[in-house]
Design an enzyme around this catalytic site. Structure first.
Site, mmCIF file in Angstrom:
data_model
loop_
_atom_site.group_PDB
_atom_site.id
_atom_site.type_symbol
_atom_site.label_atom_id
_atom_site.label_comp_id
_atom_site.label_asym_id
_atom_site.label_seq_id
_atom_site.Cartn_x
_atom_site.Cartn_y
_atom_site.Cartn_z
ATOM 1 C CG PHE A 61 -43.767 19.348 -128.547
ATOM 2 C CD1 PHE A 61 -43.245 19.586 -127.282
ATOM 3 C CD2 PHE A 61 -44.829 18.461 -128.682
ATOM 4 C CE1 PHE A 61 -43.784 18.943 -126.163
ATOM 5 C CE2 PHE A 61 -45.371 17.826 -127.573
ATOM 6 C CZ PHE A 61 -44.845 18.072 -126.313
ATOM 7 C CD GLU A 109 -36.316 11.555 -117.847
ATOM 8 O OE1 GLU A 109 -37.220 11.332 -118.667
ATOM 9 O OE2 GLU A 109 -36.395 12.440 -116.988
ATOM 10 C CG ASP A 110 -39.565 11.200 -121.881
ATOM 11 O OD1 ASP A 110 -38.773 11.784 -121.108
ATOM 12 O OD2 ASP A 110 -40.764 11.560 -121.996
ATOM 13 C CB ILE A 111 -37.071 13.820 -124.249
ATOM 14 C CG1 ILE A 111 -36.423 14.969 -125.031
ATOM 15 C CG2 ILE A 111 -38.278 14.328 -123.503
ATOM 16 C CD1 ILE A 111 -37.274 15.450 -126.208
ATOM 17 C CB VAL A 112 -32.228 15.337 -121.386
ATOM 18 C CG1 VAL A 112 -31.652 16.467 -120.547
ATOM 19 C CG2 VAL A 112 -32.097 14.006 -120.643
ATOM 20 C CG ASP A 113 -37.134 20.326 -123.306
ATOM 21 O OD1 ASP A 113 -36.732 20.597 -124.437
ATOM 22 O OD2 ASP A 113 -38.021 20.983 -122.732
ATOM 23 C CB SER A 114 -35.308 22.599 -119.191
ATOM 24 O OG SER A 114 -35.735 21.757 -118.142
ATOM 25 N N GLY A 115 -33.408 19.928 -118.931
ATOM 26 C CA GLY A 115 -32.460 19.206 -118.062
ATOM 27 C C GLY A 115 -32.880 19.213 -116.599
ATOM 28 C CE LYS A 144 -49.404 8.893 -117.123
ATOM 29 N NZ LYS A 144 -50.644 9.437 -117.727
ATOM 30 C CB THR A 186 -37.070 16.011 -115.441
ATOM 31 O OG1 THR A 186 -38.065 16.963 -115.807
ATOM 32 C CG2 THR A 186 -37.722 14.798 -114.818
ATOM 33 C CG ASP A 225 -47.423 13.306 -123.070
ATOM 34 O OD1 ASP A 225 -46.213 13.400 -122.748
ATOM 35 O OD2 ASP A 225 -48.320 13.982 -122.530
ATOM 36 C CE LYS A 263 -37.547 18.648 -127.483
ATOM 37 N NZ LYS A 263 -38.714 19.486 -127.131
ATOM 38 N NE ARG A 295 -48.102 9.285 -121.990
ATOM 39 C CZ ARG A 295 -47.227 10.156 -121.481
ATOM 40 N NH1 ARG A 295 -45.970 10.102 -121.848
ATOM 41 N NH2 ARG A 295 -47.591 11.070 -120.606
#
Ligand code: IMP
Ligand code: MG
Length: 186
Positions: A161, A107-113, A49, A115, A168, A140, A174
């Site tokens: 965060f 995508e909303d965010i690439v964190d660990s990568g 989402k 997803t 969210d 990130k 959101r």
């Protein structure tokens, strides 16, 4: 104006305003338009989402020769905590036949990568795209656990965060028009 909000014992401090986001998206939209200008029948896939605000605003900043086809999938890895579970869930992964098309994933965010890596590999195996790029609202880089580099990034941020503009915390916040850092009580 620096916005902040407090509810449910959560404090949210603004990082990027609605105006700053809009200005950045104009630049990003131009960059993507340049790269996709000549490409035939581009498909834009939003990862729900979290990407819903970013996608809605970004596509309206993209102008290319052929019309865009808009698709959605829903992936999730966070559960409701602020730490990634590491496991990718695929609540909705239905796509039409987009074999050998020119694809832009949003995508909303690439964190660990994880997803992003999972989904880009999935698209490559299923559809052998002619072009496959990803635009993420946030990156990130310090959190990366797998090797992945998005093609277009709205903003690079520290290990915070964040919520708002689609992102969210346990399905809350959101709808905020800005991006804020969420602080939880100790
Ligand atoms: P990754 O697979 O670890 O890169 O995680 C990507 C997903 O985690 C994103 O699509 C978000 O839904 C979620 N996520 C990561 N960081 C944040 C954050 O700071 N706020 C809200 N969601 C986040
Ligand atoms: Mg999420």
């Amino acid at each position: 104006m620096l916005e902040s909000k407090a509810c449910k014992n959560h404090k949210i401090s603004q990082i990027f305003s609605q105006k700053e986001i809009a200005e950045r998206l104009e630049v990003l939209g131009k960059e993507i338009s340049k790269d996709f200008m000549e490409l035939e029948n581009p498909v834009v896939i939003g990862v729900m989402k979290g990407a819903f605000c970013f996608m809605a605003d970004l596509v309206r900043n993209i102008s290319v020769n052929d019309p865009l086809q808009i698709e959605f999938v829903r992936l999730s890895s966070y559960g409701s905590a602020t730490e990634s579970s590491g496991k990718i869930q695929t609540p909705y992964l239905e796509l039409p036949n987009i074999s050998r098309r020119n694809i832009l994933v949003i995508e909303d965010i690439v964190d660990s990568g994880r997803t992003a890596r999972f989904f880009m590999d999935y698209l490559t195996e299923q559809f052998h795209p002619r072009t496959l790029k990803m635009a993420c609202f946030l990156d990130k880089p310090s959190r990366r656990a797998v090797d992945y580099q998005p093609d277009y990034t709205g903003f690079s941020i520290e290990d915070l965060f964040v919520v708002g503009y689609g992102l969210d915390y346990a399905e809350n916040y959101r709808e905020l028009p800005y991006l804020g850092e969420l602080s939880l009580p100790d």
